[in-house]
Design an enzyme around this catalytic site. Structure first.
Site, mmCIF file in Angstrom:
data_model
loop_
_atom_site.group_PDB
_atom_site.id
_atom_site.type_symbol
_atom_site.label_atom_id
_atom_site.label_comp_id
_atom_site.label_asym_id
_atom_site.label_seq_id
_atom_site.Cartn_x
_atom_site.Cartn_y
_atom_site.Cartn_z
ATOM 1 N N HIS A 251 -74.958 42.702 30.163
ATOM 2 C CA HIS A 251 -74.953 42.724 28.699
ATOM 3 C C HIS A 251 -74.450 44.056 28.148
ATOM 4 C CE1 HIS A 251 -75.727 41.095 24.863
ATOM 5 N NE2 HIS A 251 -76.712 40.293 25.203
ATOM 6 N N ASP A 255 -71.047 40.583 25.560
ATOM 7 C CA ASP A 255 -72.138 39.865 24.905
ATOM 8 C C ASP A 255 -71.976 38.367 25.122
ATOM 9 O OD1 ASP A 255 -70.149 39.017 23.120
ATOM 10 O OD2 ASP A 255 -70.632 40.568 21.663
#
Length: 277
Positions: A251, A255
């Site tokens: 992450h 995203d």
């Protein structure tokens, strides 16, 4: 008397033929408890056949350390979707039918997927990236690693420049790497500079699974088996070959929206691969 050509014992090193000593060194074999069948008890190459490779524990320990570090330090998330594999099946069958002679390297589903993933990565450089020294580093080259199970554990040999290779050259390269992995002859360059990893457990009849990111890479793709399932097509139930893809991402690098768009583009490539010859 020592065997002809044998090397004298030294300390805890037993009397060995030159070939046996070379093999023991190459494969990290512990020969301290092996009985030699040569003259004077010298170890011959044939005596080493049943000796477990000393590198086994090392490879497994390294794998365990890497996945533990990745799982505990990388903020990972996962996106998954089913893909119609009909065109993929037809494409592979076309490659198989076009083989010239028995010596040609067969093209597998993994080979086609590596090429399609590499082309998708070319369109999505944010997934062809790594988290290094506290920042995102995008890579110019598309180097796809293929998770490969060997007796000692799992290794990830890398197909460098996978987006630029014709599928048959890619298949040949992957087969060479897998063979070297299975006999313990991978070179450091074979494992270096990967920018993305594929783990395909479809051949083991696995429907779907989640893979752990191969840090510092941004993502890894887990591929399940192809199986016939009932799906809706134009409002009617039909039976189609389906395949599950699960993308694990760091992450810090990408995203959920970017991962979903990449996976969507990859799905469209799989369903409409075009000419990959």
């Amino acid at each position: 008397p020592p065997a002809a050509g044998a090397t004298e014992a030294s300390g805890d090193r037993p009397l060995m033929s030159p070939r046996a000593r070379r093999l023991a060194a190459e494969h990290g074999l512990d020969v301290s408890r092996v009985s030699g069948s040569g003259p004077g008890g010298a170890l011959r190459a044939a005596d080493l056949a049943a000796v477990p490779e000393g590198a086994t524990d090392g490879i497994w320990r390294l794998m365990a350390e890497r996945v533990t570090a990745s799982w505990t330090t990388v903020p990972q998330f996962f996106v998954t979707r089913d893909v119609d594999a009909g065109a993929l099946i037809e494409l592979r069958e076309r490659f198989a039918a076009g083989r010239e002679g028995d010596t040609a390297v067969p093209v597998t589903y993994t080979d086609v997927l590596v090429l399609l993933v590499a082309r998708a990565l070319r369109r999505h450089p944010e997934l062809n990236a790594s988290w290094i020294e506290g920042g995102v580093r995008r890579h110019d080259a598309v180097n796809v690693g293929v998770a490969t199970a060997v007796e000692q554990g799992v290794v990830v040999p890398v197909i460098h420049g996978a987006d630029r290779l014709p599928v048959r050259d890619l298949a040949r390269r992957r087969q060479e790497l897998v063979e070297r992995a299975r006999i313990g002859r991978l070179r450091p360059a074979d494992l270096a500079d990967g920018t993305f990893t594929i783990s395909n457990l479809g051949t083991h009849d696995v429907q779907a699974f989640t893979a752990i990111v191969n840090a510092p890479q941004a993502a890894i793709l887990a591929v399940g088996r192809i199986s016939d399932r009932v799906v809706a097509r134009d409002g009617q139930p039909v039976v189609r070959p389906q395949m599950n893809l699960t993308l694990s991402c760091d992450h810090r690098v990408a995203d959920g929206a970017r991962a979903a768009v990449f996976l969507g583009d990859l799905a469209r490539l799989i369903e409409n691969p075009g000419d990959l010859a």
